[in-house]
Design a protein around this motif. Structure first.
Motif, mmCIF file in Angstrom:
data_model
loop_
_atom_site.group_PDB
_atom_site.id
_atom_site.type_symbol
_atom_site.label_atom_id
_atom_site.label_comp_id
_atom_site.label_asym_id
_atom_site.label_seq_id
_atom_site.Cartn_x
_atom_site.Cartn_y
_atom_site.Cartn_z
ATOM 1 N N ARG A 474 -55.584 -3.928 22.730
ATOM 2 C CA ARG A 474 -56.116 -4.381 21.461
ATOM 3 C C ARG A 474 -57.457 -4.950 21.504
ATOM 4 N NH1 ARG A 474 -52.719 -1.273 20.513
ATOM 5 N NH2 ARG A 474 -50.898 -1.272 19.339
ATOM 6 N N PRO A 475 -58.400 -4.496 20.605
ATOM 7 C CA PRO A 475 -59.745 -5.262 20.730
ATOM 8 C C PRO A 475 -59.603 -6.658 20.096
ATOM 9 C CG PRO A 475 -59.948 -3.273 19.558
ATOM 10 C CD PRO A 475 -58.389 -3.483 19.639
ATOM 11 N N ARG A 476 -60.522 -7.643 20.600
ATOM 12 C CA ARG A 476 -60.458 -8.916 20.125
ATOM 13 C C ARG A 476 -61.101 -8.949 18.856
ATOM 14 N NH1 ARG A 476 -62.469 -12.488 25.405
ATOM 15 N NH2 ARG A 476 -60.782 -11.934 26.841
ATOM 16 N N MET A 477 -62.149 -8.219 18.575
ATOM 17 C CA MET A 477 -62.618 -8.408 17.090
ATOM 18 C C MET A 477 -61.847 -7.869 16.161
ATOM 19 S SD MET A 477 -66.733 -7.272 17.964
ATOM 20 C CE MET A 477 -66.982 -7.427 16.257
ATOM 21 N N ALA A 478 -61.864 -8.285 14.888
ATOM 22 C CA ALA A 478 -60.814 -8.120 13.848
ATOM 23 C C ALA A 478 -61.001 -6.566 13.204
ATOM 24 C CB ALA A 478 -60.834 -9.159 12.700
ATOM 25 N N ALA A 479 -62.347 -6.253 12.854
ATOM 26 C CA ALA A 479 -62.516 -5.130 12.276
ATOM 27 C C ALA A 479 -62.118 -3.855 13.309
ATOM 28 C CB ALA A 479 -63.802 -4.899 12.006
ATOM 29 N N PRO A 480 -62.297 -3.815 14.602
ATOM 30 C CA PRO A 480 -61.852 -2.750 15.305
ATOM 31 C C PRO A 480 -60.422 -2.720 15.744
ATOM 32 C CG PRO A 480 -63.808 -3.599 16.385
ATOM 33 C CD PRO A 480 -63.601 -4.531 15.185
ATOM 34 N N ARG A 481 -59.748 -3.955 15.729
ATOM 35 C CA ARG A 481 -58.229 -4.202 15.886
ATOM 36 C C ARG A 481 -57.796 -3.324 14.773
ATOM 37 N NH1 ARG A 481 -55.578 -7.684 18.955
ATOM 38 N NH2 ARG A 481 -53.439 -8.164 18.259
ATOM 39 N N LEU A 482 -58.269 -3.819 13.566
ATOM 40 C CA LEU A 482 -57.548 -3.481 12.136
ATOM 41 C C LEU A 482 -57.618 -1.917 12.209
ATOM 42 C CD1 LEU A 482 -56.099 -3.853 9.698
ATOM 43 C CD2 LEU A 482 -58.529 -4.285 8.609
ATOM 44 N N ALA A 483 -58.760 -1.270 12.732
ATOM 45 C CA ALA A 483 -59.039 0.078 12.609
ATOM 46 C C ALA A 483 -58.079 0.840 13.444
ATOM 47 C CB ALA A 483 -60.383 0.353 12.941
ATOM 48 N N LEU A 484 -57.845 0.285 14.546
ATOM 49 C CA LEU A 484 -57.101 0.971 15.432
ATOM 50 C C LEU A 484 -55.449 0.859 15.248
ATOM 51 C CD1 LEU A 484 -57.106 2.025 18.420
ATOM 52 C CD2 LEU A 484 -56.527 -0.024 19.596
ATOM 53 N N ALA A 485 -55.011 -0.291 14.536
ATOM 54 C CA ALA A 485 -53.741 -0.506 13.929
ATOM 55 C C ALA A 485 -53.559 0.629 12.726
ATOM 56 C CB ALA A 485 -53.509 -1.715 13.390
ATOM 57 N N ASN A 486 -54.529 0.755 12.043
ATOM 58 C CA ASN A 486 -54.415 1.534 10.787
ATOM 59 C C ASN A 486 -54.200 3.113 11.091
ATOM 60 O OD1 ASN A 486 -54.534 -0.333 8.831
ATOM 61 N ND2 ASN A 486 -56.864 0.043 8.385
ATOM 62 N N ILE A 487 -54.940 3.582 12.463
ATOM 63 C CA ILE A 487 -54.220 4.871 13.082
ATOM 64 C C ILE A 487 -53.004 5.471 13.220
ATOM 65 C CG2 ILE A 487 -54.974 6.563 14.792
ATOM 66 C CD1 ILE A 487 -57.771 5.169 14.907
ATOM 67 N N HIS A 488 -52.360 4.361 13.832
ATOM 68 C CA HIS A 488 -50.851 4.559 13.960
ATOM 69 C C HIS A 488 -49.820 3.856 13.154
ATOM 70 C CE1 HIS A 488 -50.203 0.684 16.276
ATOM 71 N NE2 HIS A 488 -51.288 0.738 16.686
ATOM 72 N N ARG A 489 -50.208 2.798 12.560
ATOM 73 C CA ARG A 489 -49.060 2.278 11.625
ATOM 74 C C ARG A 489 -48.276 3.254 10.754
ATOM 75 N NH1 ARG A 489 -50.178 1.932 6.507
ATOM 76 N NH2 ARG A 489 -52.294 2.259 5.486
ATOM 77 N N PRO A 490 -47.007 2.539 10.352
ATOM 78 C CA PRO A 490 -46.214 3.460 9.374
ATOM 79 C C PRO A 490 -46.998 3.545 8.023
ATOM 80 C CG PRO A 490 -44.925 1.648 10.276
ATOM 81 C CD PRO A 490 -46.370 1.410 10.719
ATOM 82 N N GLY A 491 -46.897 4.934 7.603
ATOM 83 C CA GLY A 491 -47.563 5.436 6.653
ATOM 84 C C GLY A 491 -48.950 5.701 6.810
ATOM 85 N N ALA A 492 -49.468 5.663 7.985
ATOM 86 C CA ALA A 492 -50.974 5.915 8.300
ATOM 87 C C ALA A 492 -51.362 7.437 7.617
ATOM 88 C CB ALA A 492 -51.318 5.696 9.756
ATOM 89 N N LEU A 493 -52.741 7.302 7.450
ATOM 90 C CA LEU A 493 -53.276 8.506 6.947
ATOM 91 C C LEU A 493 -53.518 9.712 8.045
ATOM 92 C CD1 LEU A 493 -56.067 7.031 4.443
ATOM 93 C CD2 LEU A 493 -54.169 8.611 3.671
ATOM 94 N N THR A 494 -53.493 9.307 9.221
ATOM 95 C CA THR A 494 -53.800 10.095 10.249
ATOM 96 C C THR A 494 -53.423 11.595 9.895
ATOM 97 O OG1 THR A 494 -53.769 8.165 11.589
ATOM 98 C CG2 THR A 494 -53.735 10.405 12.740
ATOM 99 N N PRO A 495 -52.096 11.767 10.053
ATOM 100 C CA PRO A 495 -51.438 12.939 9.923
ATOM 101 C C PRO A 495 -52.072 14.093 8.683
ATOM 102 C CG PRO A 495 -49.658 11.658 10.270
ATOM 103 C CD PRO A 495 -50.764 10.715 9.789
ATOM 104 N N SER A 496 -52.114 13.557 7.554
ATOM 105 C CA SER A 496 -52.774 14.120 6.513
ATOM 106 C C SER A 496 -54.402 14.504 6.511
ATOM 107 C CB SER A 496 -52.449 13.545 5.105
ATOM 108 O OG SER A 496 -52.844 12.104 4.949
ATOM 109 N N LEU A 497 -54.936 13.212 6.792
ATOM 110 C CA LEU A 497 -56.364 13.392 7.152
ATOM 111 C C LEU A 497 -56.767 14.390 8.189
ATOM 112 C CD1 LEU A 497 -58.755 10.610 6.391
ATOM 113 C CD2 LEU A 497 -59.264 11.933 8.248
ATOM 114 N N VAL A 498 -56.024 14.206 9.510
ATOM 115 C CA VAL A 498 -56.564 15.430 10.401
ATOM 116 C C VAL A 498 -56.053 16.682 10.150
ATOM 117 C CG1 VAL A 498 -55.770 16.003 12.880
ATOM 118 C CG2 VAL A 498 -56.089 13.488 12.316
ATOM 119 N N LEU A 499 -55.223 16.909 9.284
ATOM 120 C CA LEU A 499 -54.693 18.479 9.046
ATOM 121 C C LEU A 499 -55.871 18.591 7.879
ATOM 122 C CD1 LEU A 499 -53.110 20.826 9.100
ATOM 123 C CD2 LEU A 499 -51.668 19.688 7.113
ATOM 124 N N SER A 500 -56.258 17.985 6.937
ATOM 125 C CA SER A 500 -56.995 18.173 5.816
ATOM 126 C C SER A 500 -58.552 18.515 6.504
ATOM 127 C CB SER A 500 -57.234 17.253 4.899
ATOM 128 O OG SER A 500 -55.959 17.183 4.211
#
Length: 861
Positions: A474-500
Motif C-alpha cells: 500500500r502506498p503511503r500517499m492517499a491518492a495512489p492508495r485510493l487508486a490501488l484500492a479502487n482497482i480490486h475493491r468489491p464492485g470495482a469497475l475493473t472487469p467491465s472497463l478492461v473488457l470494454s
C-alpha cells in the motif's frame, strides 16, 4: 399479496387485459428510456451495420441480375481465347437467335512523339450494342463513329488516354500497323463491367479495323465473345438452360466459356458476397462489442432498481417474476434500438443510389430485403438477450436485505441454471446463424473463436489485475492508495472497463496493422520485387529478335521470356470441372481460362517438392507440373490426369510433379507447366519480363515503351507500375469501405466504454460522498481516479497491442496471404488515444460526481 403479484385469475370482464408481467413492464417504461441511451445506440449501430451491408449487397446483386442483358450484351455469351469461332460453330450459335461478336485484347496506342500507352482494345461489329446504349461526346451513332473516312477508320476513346498522351479529338494514333482517328470520347459503355478490371483506357474500334492492324496473329492473346440474343418467345430462364445444353451437344470441344444474363458476371457477384461477408463480420463485431455496453447498461439499470426489486420481493413477488418483468423491459427497449438500426440500414442502399448511383461502376437496384433485415433483427435480439440475461438473472436469488447491502458489497454468484441455459442457447444461436449464413464458414468460425478468446482473455486480464492490485504494497500517499484500492475493491469497475477498453484497443490495433500492411504491400513491397515491364503477344517467329532489341534498349536488364498460351481446365481425373466443388481460395483456377506454358527445365521461381521433372527431350505421353497448394486443394496426386482446352482442342496430360511457386514476386508464374511435346506445332506467342538494373526510372521506362511500340507494333507492353496503380485504385475503394464499416465498430467501442464508466456512477457517487465527508479534496479525488483509470488503461492497452497484433498477423498472413510487418507506430498511437479517451471520459464523469453536495445523499444512506 403473493397471489396478487403472481397473477391471480382474471376478474370478470377483464379477460382481455395484458399479462401481469407485461403490464408491470410497460408501466415502468412510462418513465421513459433514461439511462438506456448507450444501450439503444449500441444495438442500433450493430443492427444498422449488418442490415445496411446486407441490403447494399442484395441491391448490388439484384442490380447485376436486372441489368444482366445489358452487362452481357445479350441473353447468352460464348467466349473463346486465342481464336475466332469456326464457321460451323458460328452456325450452331446463330441457329438459336441473333448473333453479334466482339473482340477484346490489350494493345499499344502509338501517338508518335507524344509517346505510347497501353489500351484495352475492344473491336465490335455492326450490331453493337445489341442492348443498352453507347454514350459518346460528341453524341454519334456507333456506325458513324467507327466508319472509314478517306481511308482512315474511326475510334471512340476513353478521355483518360487523351489526357495521358496529350491528344484531342480528331488526332490520329497508330494501332499495330494501322492508323485510326479519334472521333469521340466514351462517356458510358453498357457492357463495361463484363470486361473486368482494365489496366489501360478503353479504345473502341470495328472488327474490320482490328483485322487491318495486324494484331491478330496465331496465338495472340485476344478474346472473342459471341453474344446471342434469343427470340422473345424463347428467352425464359428454362430456355437459356435448354439452349446451352443443345449448343454443348452440337459443339462439345469448342472450349468456350459460357455466361447467361442470369449470371452475367459470376466472379463479380461472388466478390460482392465475399466482401459483404467481411463487412458483415465487422458489423457483427460492432454488435458484439455493443453487447458489452448492453450488459453494462442492464447492470446499471438493475442497480438503479434495487429499491423497486426489493419492494416487489417483500410484497411476495417470486424471483422469476421479477426477472421476467425487467427482461421484458430490456427486450422492448432492445426492440426500439433494433427498429432504429433496421430503418437506417434499409435506407442505406437508397442513399447510396441517390448520392453515388451515377458514379458507381456497377448497377445498383435499391430494394427492401426482408430476409436480410429479419436476419439483422435476429442478430440484435439474440445479442441483447445474451448480454442481458446474466445481469438480470443475478437478482433472482438475492434476498431483500442483500439487495440493499449489494450497493457496497455485491455478492458474487452465478445466476440460476435456467438463466445460464438461456445464455448458452442465445450464444449458440448467434454462432449457428453466423456460420450458417457465412459465405466462407472457415472465416466465420475463425471470427467466432477469436471473439470468444478475446472475452475469456480479457476476463483473465481483469482478474489478474485485481489480484495483483490486492497483493501490491500500500502506498503511503492517499491518492495512489485510493487508486490501488479502487482497482480490486468489491464492485470495482475493473472487469467491465478492461473488457470494454480491451475490445476497443484490440480492434483498433488490428485494423491499424491490416491497413498498414495492405498499403505497404501495394505501394512499397511489390514494386521492389516486381519487374518493370511485361511484354505480351511476342510472335514466336520474332522472339529472338525481340530479345536482341530489348537487350539493346535496356543494357544489363534481367530479361525472362517463356512461351504462353491460354487454356481452360475442363476435367480433373475425368470429372467435369462444373461438378467439382473446390474451396474458395482454390476455385479461381477452375473459373475461366488460365495462362499455360511449356518448359524443358524447372522454371525460375519454382521449387520441385514431389515427383520428377521430365527429360529435356521427352517425347512420350503428355506431362504437366502443377502448383502444389492448388493441386492438393483439388485432390490431385502424381499420376492423375487433367484435361485442358487449348485452341479449341481438349488435351489430356498426366501430373508428373508438384512444385511450389512464389506468386507474390509478380514474375512469370503458371499454375500448369506442360512438357514441350504437349503443344508441338501449336501456334503461340511469348511472354517476357524485363527488370531494369537501376530500378524504376520514369523517363527511361517511357523511352523503352515508345521505341518498342515503334519496332514491334503488335507487342503489348505493360508497365508494372501502371498495372499496380489500376489495382490500387480498386483496393483503395475497398479499404475505404472497410474503414467506414470499422468506424461503426469503433464508435460502438467508445459507447461501450462510456457505458462502463456510467454503470459505475452509483458506486462512485457513494464513495465520493463518504470521502468528501471525511475531508478529501476534489483535487485529491480527481488524482486518485486519474491514477486508477490510467493504470487500468495502460495495462489493457498492453494486452490490446499484443492481441491486436496477433489478430492482424493472422488476418494478413493467413487470410490475405501477404507478408506481415509489425508496423507498431500507428498501433501505439491508436492504443494511446484509447487510453487518453478512457481517462478523459472517466474524469468528466467523476467531475460531475464530485460537484454534487454530500448532504442530500447522506440523508438517504
Amino acid at each position: 399479496m403473493h397471489g396478487t403479484l403472481s397473477g391471480s385469475p382474471a376478474a370478470p370482464g377483464r379477460s382481455g387485459r395484458l399479462p401481469l408481467v407485461l403490464r408491470l413492464a410497460l408501466r415502468e417504461l412510462r418513465a421513459g428510456l433514461r439511462g438506456f441511451g448507450i444501450f439503444l445506440a449500441c444495438i442500433a449501430l450493430g443492427v444498422m451495420a449488418i442490415s445496411g451491408v446486407a441490403s447494399i449487397s442484395r441491391s448490388l446483386t439484384e442490380g447485376l441480375a436486372r441489368e444482366g442483358r445489358k452487362i452481357l450484351g445479350g441473353d447468352m455469351a460464348y467466349s473463346l481465347i486465342h481464336r475466332e469461332a469456326t464457321d460451323r460453330e458460328r452456325a450452331v450459335l446463330g441457329a438459336r437467335g441473333n448473333l453479334s461478336a466482339i473482340a477484346t485484347l490489350r494493345a499499344m496506342a502509338n501517338a508518335g512523339d507524344k509517346g505510347s500507352g497501353l489500351v484495352e482494345l475492344k473491336a465490335v461489329d455492326r450490331a453493337y450494342p445489341t442492348v443498352g446504349e453507347l454514350v459518346s461526346e460528341p453524341p454519334l451513332p456507333v456506325e458513324e463513329l467507327l466508319e472509314t473516312r478517306d481511308g482512315v477508320p474511326g475510334a471512340a476513346v476513353d478521355p483518360v488516354l487523351l489526357a495521358r498522351l496529350d491528344l484531342k479529338l480528331g488526332d490520329r494514333i497508330k494501332l499495330g500497323t494501322a492508323d485510326v482517328e479519334l472521333r469521340a470520347a466514351i462517356r458510358s459503355e453498357p457492357d463495361k463491367i463484363a470486361a473486368g478490371i482494365g489496366f489501360g483506357p478503353r479504345l473502341l474500334v470495328s472488327t474490320d479495323t482490328l483485322r487491318a492492324t495486324g494484331l491478330l496473329q496465331p496465338g495472340s492473346l485476344v478474346r472473342w465473345t459471341y453474344r446471342l440474343d434469343l427470340p422473345s418467345n424463347a428467352a425464359s430462364d428454362a430456355d437459356l438452360t435448354r439452349v446451352e445444353a443443345a449448343i454443348a451437344r452440337e459443339a462439345p470441344e469448342a472450349g468456350w466459356e459460357v455466361r447467361s444474363r442470369v449470371n452475367a458476371d459470376p466472379r463479380f457477384a461472388r466478390n460482392i458476397e465475399r466482401f459483404a461477408q467481411f463487412l458483415t463480420l465487422v458489423g457483427l463485431t460492432a454488435l458484439i462489442v455493443g453487447g458489452v455496453g448492453v450488459a453494462n447498461a442492464v447492470r446499471g439499470f438493475v442497480d438503479g432498481k434495487r429499491e423497486t426489486i426489493a419492494t416487489l420481493k417483500s410484497l411476495g413477488a417470486p424471483g422469476s417474476q421479477v426477472v421476467a418483468i425487467y427482461l421484458v423491459q430490456v427486450m422492448l427497449i432492445a426492440g426500439v434500438g433494433i427498429a432504429i438500426g433496421l430503418a437506417l440500414g434499409a435506407a442505406l442502399p437508397f442513399v447510396l443510389a441517390g448520392t453515388l448511383g451515377e458514379a458507381l461502376p456497377i448497377p445498383i437496384a435499391p430494394t427492401i430485403a426482408p430476409g436480410e433485415l429479419g436476419l439483422a433483427a435476429l442478430y440484435g435480439a439474440l445479442t441483447a438477450l445474451a448480454f442481458a440475461i446474466g445481469p438480470l438473472g443475478r437478482a433472482h436469488d438475492v434476498q431483500v436485505s442483500g439487495l440493499f447491502r449489494d450497493q457496497i458489497a455485491p455478492e458474487r454468484r452465478w445466476p440460476r441454471r435456467r438463466y445460464v441455459v438461456a445464455l448458452v442457447l442465445a450464444v449458440g444461436a448467434l454462432v449457428a446463424i453466423s456460420v450458417a449464413t457465412a459465405f466462407d464458414r472457415r472465416v466465420a468460425m475463425t471470427f467466432i473463436a477469436a471473439a470468444a478468446g478475446a472475452f475469456v482473455l480479457l476476463r483473465v486480464v481483469a482478474v489478474g489485475l485485481m489480484a495483483l492490485a490486492r497483493r501490491l504494497p500500500r502506498p503511503r500517499m492517499a491518492a495512489p492508495r485510493l487508486a490501488l484500492a479502487n482497482i480490486h475493491r468489491p464492485g470495482a469497475l475493473t472487469p467491465s472497463l478492461v473488457l470494454s477498453l480491451g475490445l476497443g484497443i484490440t480492434l483498433l490495433v488490428a485494423l491499424s496493422l491490416i491497413d498498414a500492411n495492405m498499403t505497404r504491400q501495394l505501394t512499397q513491397t511489390l514494386p521492389d520485387k516486381a519487374p518493370n515491364f511485361f511484354f505480351l503477344d511476342i510472335p514466336n517467329s520474332q522472339a529472338a529478335e525481340f530479345d536482341a532489341h530489348l537487350s539493346a534498349e535496356a543494357p544489363g536488364a534481367r530479361i525472362q521470356r517463356v512461351p504462353m498460351m491460354r487454356g481452360r481446365l475442363v476435367a480433373i481425373k475425368g470429372t467435369p470441372v462444373a461438378e467439382i466443388k473446390a474451396a474458395e481460395d482454390i476455385a479461381w483456377v477452375l473459373d475461366g481460362d488460365r495462362g499455360i506454358t511449356y518448359a524443358q527445365s524447372l522454371p525460375e521461381g519454382s521449387k520441385l517438392v514431389s515427383g520428377q521433372w521430365w527429360a529435356p527431350d521427352h517425347t512420350g505421353s503428355n506431362l504437366v507440373s502443377f502448383d502444389e497448394r492448388i493441386g492438393r486443394g483439388l485432390g490431385l496426386a502424381i499420376g492423375d490426369e487433367i484435361t485442358v482446352n487449348v485452341l479449341g482442342r481438349n488435351i489430356t496430360a498426366r501430373i508428373a510433379n508438384f512444385r511450389r511457386v512464389e506468386w507474390r514476386s509478380i514474375g512469370i508464374n503458371f499454375v500448369m507447366v506442360f512438357s514441350p511435346n504437349t503443344f508441338a506445332g501449336a501456334p503461340h506467342t511469348h511472354l517476357a519480363t524485363a527488370t531494369l538494373p537501376e530500378g524504376a526510372d520514369p523517363a527511361r521506362e517511357a523511352a523503352i515503351l515508345r521505341d518498342t511500340a515503334k519496332v514491334f507494333p503488335g507487342v503489348t507492353s505493360v508497365r508494372v507500375k501502371d498495372a499496380l496503380e489500376a489495382v490500387n485504385d480498386v483496393v483503395s475503394q475497398l479499404i475505404l469501405a472497410i474503414r467506414g464499416a470499422s468506424t461503426i465498430a469503433l464508435a460502438a467501442s467508445v459507447l461501450v466504454l462510456a457505458g462502463a464508466l456510467a454503470a459505475g456512477h452509483r458506486a462512485r457517487l457513494y464513495d465520493a460522498v463518504v470521502l468528501k465527508t471525511l475531508g478529501a479534496t476534489r483535487g485529491r479525488l480527481l488524482l486518485a481516479y486519474a491514477l486508477e483509470y490510467g493504470a487500468l488503461g495502460l495495462a489493457t492497452a498492453a494486452f490490446g497491442l499484443v492481441a491486436g497484433s496477433l489478430a492482424g498477423w493472422l488476418i494478413v498472413s493467413t487470410m490475405m496471404q501477404m507478408d506481415f510487418t509489425l508496423a507498431l507506430s500507428g498501433a501505439v498511437i491508436a492504443a494511446a488515444s484509447a487510453v487518453l479517451v478512457t481517462i478523459t471520459l472517466g474524469l468528466v464523469g467523476t467531475w460531475r460526481i464530485l460537484s454534487q453536495k454530500p448532504a442530500p445523499f447522506l440523508r438517504n444512506l
